[in-house]
Design a protein around this motif. Structure first.
Motif, PDB file in Angstrom:
ATOM      1  N   UNK A 448      47.937 -32.147  40.751  1.00 30.46           N
ATOM      2  CA  UNK A 448      48.403 -33.022  39.424  1.00 30.46           C
ATOM      3  C   UNK A 448      47.767 -32.150  38.278  1.00 30.46           C
ATOM      4  N   UNK A 449      46.424 -32.034  38.405  1.00 32.17           N
ATOM      5  CA  UNK A 449      45.619 -31.529  37.192  1.00 32.17           C
ATOM      6  C   UNK A 449      45.803 -29.786  36.774  1.00 32.17           C
ATOM      7  N   UNK A 450      46.328 -29.228  37.697  1.00 28.67           N
ATOM      8  CA  UNK A 450      46.215 -27.772  37.681  1.00 28.67           C
ATOM      9  C   UNK A 450      47.784 -27.256  37.740  1.00 28.67           C
ATOM     10  N   UNK A 451      47.923 -26.156  37.028  1.00 28.62           N
ATOM     11  CA  UNK A 451      49.316 -25.384  36.972  1.00 28.62           C
ATOM     12  C   UNK A 451      49.294 -24.448  38.035  1.00 28.62           C
ATOM     13  N   UNK A 452      48.204 -24.261  38.585  1.00 28.58           N
ATOM     14  CA  UNK A 452      48.101 -23.230  39.606  1.00 28.58           C
ATOM     15  C   UNK A 452      47.407 -23.411  40.531  1.00 28.58           C
ATOM     16  N   UNK A 453      47.538 -23.444  41.941  1.00 27.75           N
ATOM     17  CA  UNK A 453      46.839 -23.738  43.002  1.00 27.75           C
ATOM     18  C   UNK A 453      47.476 -23.278  44.471  1.00 27.75           C
ATOM     19  N   UNK A 528      49.767 -20.717  50.696  1.00 25.76           N
ATOM     20  CA  UNK A 528      50.798 -20.555  49.561  1.00 25.76           C
ATOM     21  C   UNK A 528      50.519 -20.940  48.191  1.00 25.76           C
ATOM     22  N   UNK A 529      51.096 -19.777  47.515  1.00 28.79           N
ATOM     23  CA  UNK A 529      50.545 -19.726  45.990  1.00 28.79           C
ATOM     24  C   UNK A 529      51.726 -20.603  45.140  1.00 28.79           C
ATOM     25  N   UNK A 821      41.911 -24.543  43.802  1.00 32.04           N
ATOM     26  CA  UNK A 821      42.440 -24.199  42.230  1.00 32.04           C
ATOM     27  C   UNK A 821      42.591 -22.768  42.050  1.00 32.04           C
ATOM     28  N   UNK A 822      43.746 -22.522  41.405  1.00 34.84           N
ATOM     29  CA  UNK A 822      43.723 -20.940  41.178  1.00 34.84           C
ATOM     30  C   UNK A 822      44.170 -20.627  39.728  1.00 34.84           C
ATOM     31  N   UNK A 827      49.551 -14.585  40.740  1.00 43.95           N
ATOM     32  CA  UNK A 827      50.015 -14.374  42.106  1.00 43.95           C
ATOM     33  C   UNK A 827      49.764 -13.082  42.746  1.00 43.95           C
ATOM     34  N   UNK A 828      49.834 -11.894  41.970  1.00 39.60           N
ATOM     35  CA  UNK A 828      49.489 -10.504  42.414  1.00 39.60           C
ATOM     36  C   UNK A 828      47.764 -10.403  42.710  1.00 39.60           C
ATOM     37  N   UNK A 829      47.187 -11.083  41.662  1.00 36.44           N
ATOM     38  CA  UNK A 829      45.772 -10.897  41.942  1.00 36.44           C
ATOM     39  C   UNK A 829      45.537 -11.896  43.347  1.00 36.44           C
TER      40      UNK A 829
END
Length: 961
Positions: A448-453, A528-529, A821-822, A827-829
């Motif tokens: 909920x708190x992150x746009x990428x994980x 999964x990203x 958290x990502x 996604x490439x990185x």
């Protein structure tokens, strides 16, 4: 010394085996700690440490005295606090057979609500502790289930595989007991498994009345019976009366049994806190009763144990009756069916069920734990799970503060294990993981708190599976990529309004991101990203569909009744059946004013289910159909706003998933309510239905019938309820309807074509069986809300076993999600980064073989259990024997040596030599496996052949790869 320590008996006499014992609940009215220390005696006068202190002191005084102890959780806590001199004394008492361990589990587990996996684990924990500290003299030879509220066939099968010679218990149906006493069938050989043959047999004895002493002969500080006063100069001299009374009781009791031996349990709940009171009076009782033999009396009293009593029965050479059914449900009188506890504390039951083997597997694969440290991080959860199998824990029959303590222990164990899992994942190369423990409320801080994980999905099953991932998010669109960089199709599903309004829910998520994690490797993971965005992707969102339209995923089609919106029909590739499903509730007896009651109106409570009449339908209010690319949903709301459900069809799956939510159940009107989900179909099942036994064997049930006595139908509803640990089904020649559950529940078939499962209950008055309070769970100032799932399978009966056994394992051993958290990472990185995108810990096993256990046994050793999942004849292919090579299992560990152990993993299989019994049988088949301790030792030790329903247990040496 084993049986060599047993006291001599007298031929030609009625030998009365006096068994001094205490029954110490591992939590009930007080918590485990309070019971051990003797705290809060205003609730119950009970202190286990004082029992063991005083018993040891008294046993030392006289070598003839005997005592048995059962609950290893308490004994081990006490023993490790003793000084070396006391430990040496205890060792001597054990070696001489004067202090005997009986049962041996960490707790005396419940049988109706406990899953077989958890039963094995808790028994293994207790019995291994005893064997490791006391050797062969510490091995319990007798199972002692004197207090659980009913007894199951699979439990007995497991006991037999653990090497027990016999089983004794107390609680059986009041009418069953009466008939068994009349027929002298109180002792018999229980044939607990056709597939295991005689290896699954166990001699079983039913105690005469209860596990208490005879009336007038309780000599404990908690008792009010008169002591034996043997000074003839005093007016209160009572030896003659005491002796005559005991002899008369013994002779009357002996009429119910077949041999010249009877066992007399001399003790009760938390007895022997002042053991000298008991032993002083028992010494006198033995002295004065046996003195009558000089006058021609034929009763002989002796200090004994259940093992010695069992040996005397075995030595008698009698032929015993046999039995092949089970002992559930249990009724203590015509209006007291103890079937409410099958569902009591539904949230707690669900939490217990979710605490599975992921922690043990990963810490074994990566060897994260110091096995010389006690407890290590895995032990904390292991101990908590074992305590929670107690017959007043998983049953939900404890006081509320005790229930809170049980859940706290599970929470602490889960947190400890998650730390250990993180270390294992770190060794696998993953970054630190977070675990969202409130996904049952659609809440997760990371997602909920992150746009990428990154979502990591770990599969604990020994074969590759697919799993539908659902995680709460706050965005309006999302992209999911797998470890190859391939975009995985996903969908956003709006969280139901009823979930958003859950009391105490603080989450800001309004959607759940849904995607399928395909081909999850055995004992392995895929990552999964996920990128979440505030922009709307219309294609990902579900849209409303016409209410009249059928819902289909290509394998299952659901038709709705156009008028009510309820389910009307299920169609699959192999069956087409009219099925209606709805919520209902039973009005249970009871008064919130605590009014007096007559026996037939006993209040429904933590133990007892006692409805006033048939269930009352809960009327549907609205139905909304939502369709998306991956999952389609039917959302039902009802006139009673405290129930709701979502029925889902996932693409390609052979089942329909029903997610139900019940609560807060209102009791402001003073009415107890017990909520069910009922399925009504046109299947011609007549009066037969089928339920699992502890999640394993399937049992045929017949409505209004018992196999061993003519049933007097006084309670047509509660008397036909059975425990459902995993699944229940009905069938006819053409179709089978199976419903699987995610926790233990009560279930029944009260009419042909009908199934029902009880979901949640809230009562207003205590049922009078000791807990002393109604079942009235609250949270956040309101009644507790419970959210759970059912899985509905419709099939041809020929494929029913294959479908429900496969799905049952997928439900019980569901993949575990973890998150990292990502942020500020593309996604490439991520794809080019060092973290592995997948891991495989096991070479896949055949589909009919389950890896029941993988954990570290001792330093340099693994504990491995392999299980054949099918009964003989269930499936033409999957019921066949199968071979597994133990050397070709793991990717991180190399097995270098193996030794087969008994099921409880306390000693090698070759050390187990059980009694053989003569018995009459009507079994249709006896199985073909070799007897325990007599298997072929010339074969390749790394190759194991699994026959139907067999479990093989191995301790393996290994090297890390």
């Amino acid at each position: 010394m084993g049986h060599k320590a047993c006291p001599a008996v007298k031929p030609g006499m009625l030998n009365v085996h006096l068994v001094p014992h205490t029954h110490d609940d591992v939590g009930w009215l007080k918590t485990v700690d309070q019971y051990f220390y003797g705290a809060k005696n205003d609730i119950q006068r009970a202190g286990v440490q004082y029992i063991l202190d005083s018993v040891v002191d008294e046993l030392v005084k006289d070598p003839a005295r005997r005592f048995i102890y059962v609950e290893t959780a308490f004994f081990w806590r006490w023993y490790r606090e003793q000084d070396e001199a006391t430990k040496a004394t205890v060792q001597t008492l054990v070696n001489e057979g004067r202090l005997e361990f009986i049962g041996g589990g960490w707790s005396m587990n419940d049988e109706a609500c406990a899953h077989y996996n958890a039963v094995i684990d808790q028994m293994s924990l207790g019995m291994r502790t005893l064997y490791d500290n006391f050797g062969t003299c510490g091995i319990p030879r007798v199972a002692w289930q004197i207090d659980p509220f009913g007894h199951t066939k699979e439990q007995v099968n497991l006991f037999a595989q653990m090497g027990f010679d016999g089983l004794f218990f107390a609680r059986i149906d009041y009418d069953d007991r009466k008939k068994r006493i009349e027929d002298r069938n109180m002792e018999f050989v229980w044939q607990a498994s056709h597939d295991q043959g005689s290896d699954g047999n166990l001699f079983t004895g039913v105690l005469y009345k209860h596990y208490s002493p005879p009336p007038g002969h309780c000599y404990d500080v908690n008792c009010n019976d008169q002591p034996i006063m043997d000074d003839s100069r005093l007016k209160d001299y009572n030896v003659n009366d005491k002796v005559a009374d005991f002899i008369e009781f013994s002779k009357n009791k002996s009429k119910a049994y077949r041999s010249s031996h009877i066992m007399m349990t001399m003790g009760d709940d938390f007895n022997y806190q002042a053991a000298h009171m008991w032993f002083k009076n028992l010494d006198k009782l033995i002295k004065y009763v046996n003195a009558r033999q000089a006058e021609g009396e034929t009763v002989n009293l002796l200090y004994s144990t259940p093992s010695c009593y069992l040996k005397a029965l075995h030595d008698s050479g009698l032929t015993w009756p046999s039995y092949q059914d089970d002992f559930v449900p249990y009724a203590s009188d015509p209006w007291a069916y103890w079937t409410g506890y099958f569902t009591s504390r539904a949230a707690q039951k669900g939490y217990i069920r979710k605490s599975n083997n992921v922690c043990k597997q990963l810490t074994a694969l990566f060897q994260t734990e110091d096995m010389t440290s006690h407890p290590n991080r895995v032990d904390i959860l292991r101990n908590a799970m074992a305590i929670n199998q107690h017959h007043d824990a998983v049953t939900g029959t404890e006081k509320q503060p005790v229930a809170d303590d049980y859940v706290m222990r599970l929470s602490e164990g889960t947190e400890s294990c998650q730390q250990a899992v993180n270390d294992a994942f770190s060794l696998a190369g993953l970054p630190k993981q977070s675990f969202c423990n409130q996904l049952n409320t659609s809440s997760c801080d990371v997602t909920e708190g992150h746009d990428q994980f990154v979502v990591t999905v770990y599969n604990p099953l020994p074969r590759a599976v697919g799993h539908w991932v659902r995680v709460p998010v706050t965005g309006l669109s999302a992209t999911v990529a797998d470890g190859d960089g391939t975009v995985v199709e996903s969908q956003l599903s709006p969280i139901p309004e009823e979930v958003l309004r859950l009391p105490g829910r603080t989450s800001t998520a309004t959607y759940e991101l849904v995607f399928r994690a395909d081909d999850l490797p055995p004992l392995g993971f895929r990552s999964y990203f996920v990128s979440v965005s505030a922009s709307i992707a219309v294609s990902q969102h579900m849209h409303k569909a016409p209410r009249q339209a059928p819902l289909s995923n290509g394998h299952v089609t659901l038709d709705l009744d156009p008028a009510s919106g309820r389910l009307a029909r299920i169609r699959t590739d192999s069956a087409d059946v009219a099925v209606n499903q709805t919520f209902m509730w039973y009005h249970g007896y009871g008064s919130d004013k605590n009014d007096p009651w007559e026996p037939q109106h006993r209040p429904t409570g933590a133990y007892v289910f006692n409805p006033v009449a048939d269930a009352i339908p809960i009327q549907p209010k609205d139905v909304v159909i939502l369709e998306g690319p991956l999952v389609k949903e039917i959302r039902h709301s009802f006139a009673e706003t405290w129930v709701s459900q979502v029925t889902r069809l996932y693409t390609g799956e052979p089942y329909a998933e029903i997610e139900w939510q019940v609560g807060p159940i209102p009791t402001e009107d003073g009415v107890a309510k017990e909520v069910i989900s009922r399925f009504t179909s046109d299947i011609s099942s007549n009066d037969l239905f089928y339920t699992d036994s502890n999640g394993r064997q399937m049992m045929e049930r017949q409505r209004d019938r018992r196999s061993s006595w003519p049933l007097n139908v006084t309670e047509p509803v509660s008397g036909n309820y059975y425990p459902v640990n995993s699944r229940i089904y009905i069938r006819d020649a053409a179709s089978q309807l199976t419903v699987l559950s995610d926790r233990s529940q009560g279930g029944a078939s009260l009419a042909s074509g009908q199934l029902e499962l009880m979901l949640h209950r809230r009562t207003v008055q205590d049922d009078g069986f000791g807990v002393g309070e109604p079942l009235n769970e609250t949270a956040y100032g309101a009644g507790l809300v419970v959210r759970g799932r059912h899985w509905v399978l419709l099939s041809d009966p020929a494929e029913g076993a294959r479908l429900h056994r496969d799905l049952a394992q997928r439900v019980f051993m569901a993949p575990q999600l973890s998150f990292s958290v990502a942020e500020d990472t593309t996604v490439e990185e991520w794809l080019s980064g060092p973290a592995p995108k997948q891991f495989t810990g096991l070479n896949a096993l055949p589909v009919n073989v389950h890896l029941l256990t993988l954990e570290t046994y001792k330093t340099g050793q693994l504990l491995i259990r392999l299980e054949h999942q099918y009964e003989a004849g269930e499936d033409p292919e999957l019921s066949q024997p199968v071979e597994v090579n133990l050397q070709d299992l793991f990717t991180t560990l190399d097995i270098t040596a193996v030794e087969e152990y008994g099921l409880s993993a306390d000693r090698p299989l070759m050390e187990i030599n059980r009694f053989d019994w003569n018995y009459n049988t009507t079994a249709s088949r006896q199985g073909g496996k070799q007897e325990a301790g007599q298997r072929d030792t010339t074969a390749d030790l790394f190759m194991v052949t699994l026959n139907p329903m067999e479990i093989h247990t191995f301790v393996a040496d290994f090297q890390t790869l």
